[in-house]
Enzyme design. Sequence first.
Site, PDB file in Angstrom:
ATOM      1  N   GLY B 216       0.681  -1.849   0.147  1.00  0.00           N
ATOM      2  CA  GLY B 216       0.192  -0.047   0.170  1.00  0.00           C
ATOM      3  C   GLY B 216       1.335   1.641   0.028  1.00  0.00           C
ATOM      4  O   GLY B 216       1.946   1.079  -0.784  1.00  0.00           O
ATOM      5  N   SER B 217       0.107   2.295   1.185  1.00  0.00           N
ATOM      6  CA  SER B 217       0.982   3.309   0.502  1.00  0.00           C
ATOM      7  C   SER B 217       2.049   3.787   1.008  1.00  0.00           C
ATOM      8  O   SER B 217       3.209   4.925   0.931  1.00  0.00           O
ATOM      9  CB  SER B 217       0.171   4.843   0.964  1.00  0.00           C
ATOM     10  OG  SER B 217      -0.727   4.987   0.192  1.00  0.00           O
ATOM     11  N   THR B 218       2.781   2.573   2.307  1.00  0.00           N
ATOM     12  CA  THR B 218       4.495   2.717   2.395  1.00  0.00           C
ATOM     13  C   THR B 218       5.103   2.251   1.634  1.00  0.00           C
ATOM     14  O   THR B 218       6.333   3.265   1.546  1.00  0.00           O
ATOM     15  CB  THR B 218       4.746   1.732   3.839  1.00  0.00           C
ATOM     16  OG1 THR B 218       3.561   0.637   3.030  1.00  0.00           O
ATOM     17  CG2 THR B 218       3.326   1.950   4.638  1.00  0.00           C
ATOM     18  N   PHE B 219       4.120   2.152   0.527  1.00  0.00           N
ATOM     19  CA  PHE B 219       5.830   1.908  -0.690  1.00  0.00           C
ATOM     20  C   PHE B 219       5.994   3.312  -1.163  1.00  0.00           C
ATOM     21  O   PHE B 219       7.166   3.167  -2.132  1.00  0.00           O
ATOM     22  CB  PHE B 219       4.594   0.778  -1.747  1.00  0.00           C
ATOM     23  CG  PHE B 219       5.948   0.318  -2.668  1.00  0.00           C
ATOM     24  CD1 PHE B 219       6.461  -0.280  -2.106  1.00  0.00           C
ATOM     25  CD2 PHE B 219       5.807   0.739  -4.026  1.00  0.00           C
ATOM     26  CE1 PHE B 219       8.086  -0.994  -3.288  1.00  0.00           C
ATOM     27  CE2 PHE B 219       7.327   0.168  -4.850  1.00  0.00           C
ATOM     28  CZ  PHE B 219       7.811  -0.708  -4.515  1.00  0.00           C
ATOM     29  N   LYS B 220       4.962   4.530  -0.990  1.00  0.00           N
ATOM     30  CA  LYS B 220       5.250   5.876  -1.679  1.00  0.00           C
ATOM     31  C   LYS B 220       6.526   6.230  -0.938  1.00  0.00           C
ATOM     32  O   LYS B 220       7.067   7.557  -1.849  1.00  0.00           O
ATOM     33  CB  LYS B 220       4.132   6.396  -1.236  1.00  0.00           C
ATOM     34  CG  LYS B 220       2.992   6.551  -1.877  1.00  0.00           C
ATOM     35  CD  LYS B 220       1.827   6.781  -1.090  1.00  0.00           C
ATOM     36  CE  LYS B 220       0.485   6.459  -2.396  1.00  0.00           C
ATOM     37  NZ  LYS B 220      -0.799   7.323  -1.439  1.00  0.00           N
TER      38      LYS B 220
END
Lengths: 470, 482
Positions: B216-220
């Site tokens: 999810g957004s932690t990959f941002k």
Amino acid sequence: MSSRRQAKRQSQAVGADVIVANPALRWRELGLLLLAFIVVSVGYVLSALGRQEELNTQVGLSLGLVLALFLAAHLSIRLLVPAADATLLPLTALLTGMGFVIISRLDHDLAVAQLRWAAFATLAFFLTLLFTRDIQRLQHYRYTFFLLGIGFLLMPLVPGLGRGEINGSQLWIRVGGLNFQPGEVAKVLLVIFVAGFLDEKRELLSIATRRLGPLRIPDIRHFVPLLLAWGVSLLVMLFERDLGSSLLFYAVFLVMIYVATNRVSYVIIGLAVFALGATLAAQAFPHVHDRVVTWLHPWDGIENGVTQLQQALFAFGSGGFAGTGLNLGRPDLIPQVQTDFVFAAVGEELGLLGTTGILIAYMLFAGSGFRIAAENNRPFLKLLAVGLTTAIAIQTIVILGGVTRVIPLTGITLPFFSYGGSSLIANFVIVAMLLRISEPRQRAGANALAAQDARRAREVQRAQVVGSPA
Amino acid sequence: MNAAIRKVTLVIMLLFLVIFVQLNYLQVVTADDLASNPYNRRDLLRDMASERGDIYTADGELVAISEETDDELEWIRKYPFAEMFAQISGYWSYQYFAEGLERSYNDELTGRTPELEFRDLSEILMDTRQLGTLRLTIDSKAQRAAINALGGLEGSVVAMDPQTGAILAMYSNPTYDPNLLAVHDRDTLDANYHRLIDDPQKPTVAHSYREIFAPGSTFKVITAASAIEMGYATPDSNYPVLTALDLPLTNLTLKNYGGSSCGGTLTESFKRSCNTSFGEIALDMGDDFAKALDNWGVDQAPPIDLLPGAATGTAPQVGNFSQQKPQFAYAGIGQGDVSVTPLYMCMVAATIANEGKMMTPHVVDQVLDSDGKVVERITPKVWREPISPDTAGQVKDMMIAVVNEGGTGTRAAIDGVVVAGKTGTAQVNGQDPGAWFVAFAPADNPTVAIAVHVEDGGNVGGNASGGVVAAPIARQVLEAIL
């Protein structure tokens, strides 16, 4: 004429023999003994190093005691039978010592006990030499030995004395806190009886007066005491469920009767009776039947748990040619490995090299025993030496054949090697007697022997006369 | 009589000879068959029936010990903390071999490495064996904090020292008791083993490093850092405020969380976790994005010192952009083709904390001999260097804003310590969302990096988000460690 008086005269005559000491023999014996000690020491030290990080005083103490026992036995010989055979004691020491090495590798407490038993056995060895200065005299007491032997055999069946069934057999008694296998003593006593009996009757037994098919056999009444001995020992063995001893007794009797009479018909009849008996026993007794089935189909039922014999065969295979090395195998996986299966432990940790070495030692022992028998010129002692040697040899063959699946397994100890006090003591007594018989004597009693031969001839003549109408 | 004696001697010698022949048959001809018979357990026992060295935590708690037994195996392995360290120690089973450290450090634990075996001549001659003992980087207090913070929810917590790669805590639910597989009774062992293996939850497979999930957004963190590193963006780059991004090649759109409209500078987009902005960054970068992910080692297995090792992640591949533009956009927000382990996400946070250097993760600190002498010390090694210290510094500032400047991760804030973090809420087919939080602290001199992943909505179902579910757990663990 009373056989007792005859024997007394005989022994008086023999007592006059002169024993010639042979110092060179004794030094050779000491040299071989030290060689055996070196082999045992190397084995013991290697085994100890596999078990603990460093050598402690206990290792030195054990080896010191072993050496002390070796030397005590050697000095007993120097003192009491200075002209005796020089190979029996070193072989005995090697086998007992290597047995001690293997037992101490299996169980420290048993090793301590075995060392104590070895001390008793050495004492028994000394006492045997001391009290058989005139071994020919044993012939006098053959019927006493017979009764004693039967008594010892029956002991485990006596309520209160017997220890009941252990590992499927009933062979043990408990006296004063010590467990004892009286069958081992009975073995020696009965061999003495048979030797005495056969010496007395051998001419009679050699003369065939009856026909059994193509075979000629002597009159049946001469067999009665012998058949009694066979019958009783076999019955007792079946009741005590000790197939190994039963087989041993039978084989020893057969060999002795053959040597006494030189008649193959005894061997043929004996083997036929044995085959019949074995077949019947295999059908009648479940425990015998089981042994035969396990022998023929050793791998059946392994998925329900690996049995003693299967573990032993695995041990031989895993040991291979050179073995795992002392203390590096897993002989503890074999149930009861310290007694009947001790040879499998040798196979696992010392490999084919080790088992062959031990086998050769037993062969040399048997060879020495039979040589002693052949070299002695008095029939009773010849028969006694044959009987005692055969007892050791057959016992070895029965148990080694059992654990290697040459024959069905029958529980019996490996002479000198296995853990067990009664077995060790009885076998040391046998060695002492063989050493006594091995002493060369000058024929001071030549006249007495001539007289004895003449008397024998008369007896045979009388027997022929009595036997002829039949 | 002597003729008869000679014949008897001959027969006896022949009987001995028969035994000699049979011994040759057993010990030479069929020896190999007997030795390798499956019921002959000697070879197995030679390897299994030995003492193994202790495993203990950095603060001295015994994780695995050997106790003497009376049975044929002689030693039994005991795990005093049962489930607590199961996924690190693994198990040692005489029948089913081993996992975890018990397997990866088997040679050391049994004293079979050259360093332990050939120390001096006397030890070789006496065949005494030095056993290796393992001192872990794991701290029992951090581990306990991770377990308590997770509170039985299905998911993972991984904490490490960003400067060395030393793992301080690593725990995930479900887990198991390794003592079940160390038992000696064959029937009990088989039953335990099959119960664990047949369990659909797969409790022996640690979710923290042996399962991959959409981050999810932690990959941002990776998307933003890659864009800055490769010159596609700066923290001040502007992105349009949108509710959804049209995806090329399809009529699909990429929506923002909760359907909100979102955009602005890269820092603002990062703080509010705007999917539209990061989808666009991935599309802007094209195959360069795939190249960046390759630099980050997204589709590699993190080289942790455990066996079986960490699971291999997945990522879009270089050269596929023209056919897979939507997938690249999804990858930009940690969905679609991107799947990684919680361990890997912890390493990502640690990379930002450690000025762009991604350290090799490890749970063993030192190997010692039986006398307590250090045989081997694990030295920190750089696994990858995906970004420059400058880029790392810029991403760090954005991550500080997430926690401390009204971003999605404010629930991870700790009084007196600046925490830098990033939330993530991963959509998973057929499940409630996965709640993520990655962070490190203190921001100015980071000593801990952490990744928290709570699966299947945790205890709030479809409402789960990284900021609500995972951030508080991360805070709790960080507080315990700092």
